[in-house]
Every structure is written in C-alpha cells, then in structure tokens.
Design a protein around this motif. Structure first.
Motif, mmCIF file in Angstrom:
data_model
loop_
_atom_site.group_PDB
_atom_site.id
_atom_site.type_symbol
_atom_site.label_atom_id
_atom_site.label_comp_id
_atom_site.label_asym_id
_atom_site.label_seq_id
_atom_site.Cartn_x
_atom_site.Cartn_y
_atom_site.Cartn_z
ATOM 1 N N ARG A 136 -31.647 16.713 -23.985
ATOM 2 C CA ARG A 136 -32.884 16.629 -24.754
ATOM 3 C C ARG A 136 -34.080 16.562 -23.813
ATOM 4 O O ARG A 136 -35.108 17.194 -24.052
ATOM 5 N N TRP A 137 -33.943 15.772 -22.744
ATOM 6 C CA TRP A 137 -35.052 15.618 -21.799
ATOM 7 C C TRP A 137 -35.380 16.944 -21.124
ATOM 8 O O TRP A 137 -36.539 17.306 -20.959
ATOM 9 N N ARG A 138 -34.339 17.668 -20.746
ATOM 10 C CA ARG A 138 -34.565 18.962 -20.089
ATOM 11 C C ARG A 138 -35.206 19.961 -21.059
ATOM 12 O O ARG A 138 -36.077 20.748 -20.671
ATOM 13 N N ALA A 139 -34.764 19.933 -22.314
ATOM 14 C CA ALA A 139 -35.357 20.841 -23.304
ATOM 15 C C ALA A 139 -36.837 20.534 -23.506
ATOM 16 O O ALA A 139 -37.670 21.456 -23.593
ATOM 17 N N ASP A 140 -37.181 19.250 -23.547
ATOM 18 C CA ASP A 140 -38.591 18.872 -23.696
ATOM 19 C C ASP A 140 -39.400 19.253 -22.466
ATOM 20 O O ASP A 140 -40.567 19.631 -22.576
ATOM 21 N N LEU A 141 -38.799 19.148 -21.299
ATOM 22 C CA LEU A 141 -39.504 19.531 -20.064
ATOM 23 C C LEU A 141 -39.825 21.018 -20.065
ATOM 24 O O LEU A 141 -40.958 21.426 -19.777
ATOM 25 N N VAL A 142 -38.837 21.831 -20.412
ATOM 26 C CA VAL A 142 -39.060 23.290 -20.461
ATOM 27 C C VAL A 142 -40.108 23.630 -21.513
ATOM 28 O O VAL A 142 -41.018 24.442 -21.271
ATOM 29 N N ALA A 143 -40.006 23.013 -22.696
ATOM 30 C CA ALA A 143 -40.965 23.288 -23.757
ATOM 31 C C ALA A 143 -42.365 22.856 -23.354
ATOM 32 O O ALA A 143 -43.353 23.565 -23.613
ATOM 33 N N GLY A 144 -42.487 21.689 -22.705
ATOM 34 C CA GLY A 144 -43.799 21.217 -22.276
ATOM 35 C C GLY A 144 -44.450 22.145 -21.270
ATOM 36 O O GLY A 144 -45.656 22.409 -21.339
ATOM 37 N N LEU A 145 -43.663 22.667 -20.338
ATOM 38 C CA LEU A 145 -44.197 23.617 -19.356
ATOM 39 C C LEU A 145 -44.656 24.904 -20.039
ATOM 40 O O LEU A 145 -45.712 25.465 -19.707
ATOM 41 N N CYS A 146 -43.862 25.356 -20.990
ATOM 42 C CA CYS A 146 -44.218 26.576 -21.731
ATOM 43 C C CYS A 146 -45.512 26.373 -22.511
ATOM 44 O O CYS A 146 -46.403 27.232 -22.503
ATOM 45 N N VAL A 147 -45.638 25.226 -23.177
ATOM 46 C CA VAL A 147 -46.830 24.943 -23.979
ATOM 47 C C VAL A 147 -48.063 24.805 -23.088
ATOM 48 O O VAL A 147 -49.148 25.290 -23.431
ATOM 49 N N ALA A 148 -47.910 24.146 -21.951
ATOM 50 C CA ALA A 148 -49.047 23.996 -21.031
ATOM 51 C C ALA A 148 -49.553 25.359 -20.576
ATOM 52 O O ALA A 148 -50.766 25.587 -20.463
ATOM 53 N N GLY A 149 -48.618 26.281 -20.324
ATOM 54 C CA GLY A 149 -49.018 27.626 -19.930
ATOM 55 C C GLY A 149 -49.777 28.353 -21.009
ATOM 56 O O GLY A 149 -50.578 29.259 -20.729
ATOM 57 N N LEU A 150 -49.558 27.979 -22.258
ATOM 58 C CA LEU A 150 -50.300 28.575 -23.368
ATOM 59 C C LEU A 150 -51.633 27.869 -23.590
ATOM 60 O O LEU A 150 -52.661 28.513 -23.870
#
Length: 542
Positions: free
Chosen positions: A7-21
């Motif tokens: 779950r933590w890794r999924a949130d990390l990837v999603a957070g990086l993706c969202v920040a890029g947007l």
C-alpha cells in the motif's frame, strides 16, 4: 509480502505521478486566474496538506482547478475598485467560510440541487471557453483586453497573417509529446513536456525567435494576509462567492462520489464540505487561490493506484521540494507550451460523450443546451449562476406539477396500481383513489388539491382516498390545502380518507386538524385498508 508495504509503495508511485501533473497545472491555472504563479503553488500545497488531515476520500486531490480559477477570475473582475489579487483572495476566504458554515449546518445534500446534466453542460462550455482563451498564447498573438470567448475566437481567426509560426510549432511539438507520453499513465506527461520545453528555450534561444516565456517567478511567501475591505465590499464579495461555492462543492463532490463508487467507498458529503471549507479558508489566509477536488488530478491519483490519502502527502512533499529546487527554471517556460498544458489538462472535459449519453436518454436536453449557451453567451460567472438557477427551476417545475394517478386493485391481491398502465386493475365502487406522484409542498399542494376535487366531481364518486406515500411530512401550506379540501368535500356531501399516512403527518393532523381529519378512522397505513373500510367486499380468490 506484507500488505502495508505494498500500500505504501502504491501511494508513493501515485503521489509522484500526481505531483508531476500538479506542477504544470498550477502554473497554468495561475494564468487562468490572472495571478502570479506563487498563489497557485501556495494553494496546491495548502489544499493537499489540509485535505490529508480532514478529508476522507482516498482519491481526492485538492488543488487549484481550471474551473475554479476561471470562475474566481471572472468574479474578481466584477469587484470594481479592489485590486485583482486582493479580490481573488477575498473570494477564496469567503468561499471557504461559506463551505464551513454549510458543513457545520450539515447541508451536504445541497450539492444535489445542481443536476448532472447542468454541471456537464457547464463543464463542457467552460472547457471550450478556456481553450479559446489559450489560442493567443499558442499563436503568439496579443489580442485587445476584455474580449469574451466568442469574440476572441473571431478576432484570432481574423488575424491569421499575424500568427507566429515558431510559437505555433513549439505548441504543436509539445502537444504531440504529451499525447505520446500519455500512453504510459504513470508518466507525468505534461511535466516532462514542460521540462523539455524549458531546456529547448535555453539551448535553442527560442526567445530570440519571438517565443514568449513566463519570466521570473517569485517564490511563495506563505505570509498570512486578510484583505483590508470595508463591510460593503465584503458583502459584494459574499454575493459573488455564491457561484464559486456551488462550483467548488458540486465539482469536488462529483469527483469524490464517482471515484468512490468505483472502490465501493461511501463518502460523507458533510465531511467533504468541512475539508473543502478548511482548505479554501487556509489557502485564502496564506494568499492562495481557490481549491477543489478536480476530476483530472483525482482521476490520475485513482488511476495511478493510490490506496490512501498518503498519496496526497507524497504529492505535497514533492511539490514543496520542486518549489525549493527548481522554481527559478520556470522563467524559461514558453507560454505556448503552458497553453498546451492547460488544454491537455482539459482534454477530458472537451469530450461530448457525457452530454450525448444524456441526450440519447431523451431527458434534460433543454438543460444541457441552456447551460452550454449560458456560459458561452454570458461568461463564466453569470453562466454558472444561470446554470444553478436552471437546476433549481427544473426541480421546482417537476415537483409542482399536479400529477395524480388513479389507482385500482389488481385482482387477487391487495396491491393498488396505476389504472391507465394496468387495465386489469379494478376500481372501488363509490370511491376514487388518487396518488400524487411528488411530495406535497407549498408550490404543488394547491394545484394537486384542486385537481383532486375536480376529478372526484367528474367521477361521480362520493369518497376520495388520497394516498400520501410520497409525502413524508407536510409544510404549513400543504397542510392548510389538505384541510381546505376536506372542508370543500364535506360541503358537497363527499368524504376524504387518507392512506399511506406517515407518522409526522399523523401527528400534525392529530394536533391541528379541527375538521376531524386527524381521527384514526380516516387515516390508514395502506390503500387496501382504506378501500376495505368503505364497504364490505368479497375476498378475491388467491
């Protein structure tokens, strides 16, 4: 492997993706609001942080949105005599305050008063308006100030010889790069395109070829500030903030609810009101823009696999790091590329599929067309207010129609159904059984009662059975109209019985009905019981 690390890794990837947007969107939406970039960056950080503390949706990303930025700018323009930045900060504060008051009053259901067809029509027209307003930057033009979208489009098409070819080429190249990168959803397509464009500006000296750039970007200060306005000015701000409040909550709640349904989550409208109100109030106090849970960022968060609100915390940290490290580089960002980033963020809203789906249902077509035309003809602020008014008027129209169905009994059952739809249903001798199809309230009660009395007179029956199953309670107007109907029928030697009477209505009739309508022998829990009280009837074979 344990669940929590996944779950933590999924949130990390999603957070990086969202920040890029969020980074390119923040820069772009500051332009829509006609504010320095710092105001959008403040709003982005504050919105993410406050929602992580108070919100409940696993998908919502609260940050500046294209619609709130455009609407706030239009509203601020209507506050003559107040500096634009001060007006916009005041609107953000006012919107946050109103949202908090609504949350405390537990009025989350108010979002339902903006119908989906109206919201979709508004979003579609808004996307068209914003795209048209990006055309001068894409084409390297400088139009006269104050042109609305239709007149701006005419002006742009009338100045084809003045289009700047290099700016157009840079915009098209960036758009093509974003389109290619979007094949990989976890890649921050717009951010990569912006970085490539800034590098090209430096290395190819695009400024020397006439391509305009953003220029120096001042770092956010996060200094608390309340606009120094007098009482009359704050009242004007509050009036103009109404449309912004409706848009923020309707757009945010729509994103949160639709994405929550995909997960099986049940969001709490009042809790989301509280989080949105606090986020906007904090953003306004720190000189940020209005924030909401826009669909593009929230859908990107969902699509990237976010499992909790931790993804928003990660996005907040990444955006903060980018502000510290890379903010000076934004001065090399070409304006045509920034315009393309805005268009890319709105691409989903330009799809006519949601409108066509509603159109094919054969329902609410007038609402869709009117919402689109209102925005295009009247501008964002007045178009939004007209759209909200259309939703309310349509609701009142539906509720106030005196639709009365005549009921009959299905042979062999105790079920009473609409006779025109069920020819086999039989009536009760000497009685007319009617059921209003909408709740009785002040706008409909008088017309319903008049229609019921007229139909009873035309039927020749002596008893009217009125089924109140749609009315959980009665306001004072509906109650008085019901008593007046009882008196009118009594004067004609006819009788009124009530069926499917809810407890609040029973209590009201017991206390306040002088005509005897509150007696138990005139109120029944079912239509079958009311019909059975009229005269002994043989039991139907079963």
């Amino acid at each position: 492997m344990p669940v929590e690390p996944l779950r933590w890794r999924a949130d990390l990837v999603a957070g990086l993706c969202v920040a890029g947007l969020l980074l390119p969107e923040g820069v772009a939406y500051a332009g829509l609001a006609k504010l320095p970039v710092a105001h959008a960056l403040i709003a982005c950080l504050v919105g993410l942080a406050v929602y992580a503390l108070l919100g409940r949706s696993r998908d919502a990303i609260v940050s500046p949105t294209s619609s709130s930025a455009s609407l706030a700018a239009a509203a601020a323009a209507g506050l003559a005599g107040i500096a634009h930045a001060e007006a916009l900060m005041a609107l953000t504060l006012a919107a946050g305050g109103v949202l908090l008051v609504l949350a405390i009053a537990r009025q989350g259901q108010l979002s339902a008063f903006v119908s989906r067809p109206v919201l979709r029509g508004f979003a579609f027209a808004l996307a068209i308006t914003i795209v048209i307003k990006q055309l001068p930057d894409v084409l390297g033009l400088r139009p006269p100030p104050g042109l609305d979208a239709p007149h701006l489009l005419v002006w742009v098409l009338g100045h084809v010889p003045d289009w700047h070819v290099v700016s157009l080429f840079v915009a098209l190249a960036s758009g093509a790069l974003i389109a290619v990168l979007r094949r990989w959803p976890t890649w921050p397509a717009s951010l990569i395109a912006l970085v490539v464009a800034m590098a090209a500006t430096r290395w190819l000296d695009l400024q020397a070829q006439g391509v305009e750039v953003v220029g120096t970007v001042v770092a956010p200060s996060f200094a608390p500030h309340v606009p120094a306005l007098d009482r009359d000015a704050w009242l004007r701000v509050a009036e103009l903030a109404v449309g912004l409040v409706v848009l923020l909550f309707a757009e945010s709640w729509g994103s949160i609810r639709s994405l929550g349904l995909l997960r099986g989550d049940t969001p709490d409208a009042n809790r989301e009101l509280l989080a949105l109100g606090a986020a906007n109030l904090a953003s306004g106090l720190l000189q940020g823009m209005p924030v909401g849970a826009g669909f593009s960022a929230s859908a990107a968060n969902h699509g990237a696999g976010a499992q909790s609100r931790l993804s928003g915390v990660v996005a907040c940290a990444v955006v903060a790091l980018a502000i510290v490290v890379a903010l000076p580089a934004l001065q090399w960002l070409p304006r045509p590329v920034l315009a393309v980033a805005v268009i890319a963020a709105l691409w989903h809203a330009l799809s006519p599929r949601p409108l066509l789906a509603t159109w094919h249902l054969g329902r609410d077509r007038l609402l869709i067309v009117a919402a689109v035309l209102a925005v295009l003809a009247l501008g964002l602020l007045h178009g939004m207010l007209v759209s909200v008014a259309l939703s309310i008027v349509e609701a009142l129209r539906r509720f106030s129609q005196p639709v009365l169905h005549e009921l009959g009994e299905l042979p062999g059952t105790r079920n009473f159904v609409n006779r025109p739809e069920h020819p086999e249903a039989v009536g009760v001798p000497g009685a007319l059984i009617l059921r209003p199809q909408e709740p009785l309230f002040f706008a409909s009660a008088e017309r319903v009662m008049a229609e019921a009395a007229a139909r009873l007179a035309a039927s020749g029956a002596t008893t009217l059975v009125l089924s109140l199953e749609e009315s959980s309670d009665l306001d004072s107007t509906a109650f008085e109209c019901l008593l007046e109907l009882d008196v009118r029928l009594s004067a004609r030697g006819q009788r009124l019985l009530l069926a499917r009477v809810k407890e609040p209505v029973r209590a009201l009739l017991r206390i306040s009905a002088p005509s005897g309508l509150g007696r138990e022998e005139r109120q029944f829990w079912s239509v079958a019981d009311a019909a059975g009280s009229l005269a002994p009837r043989p039991v139907s074979p079963r």
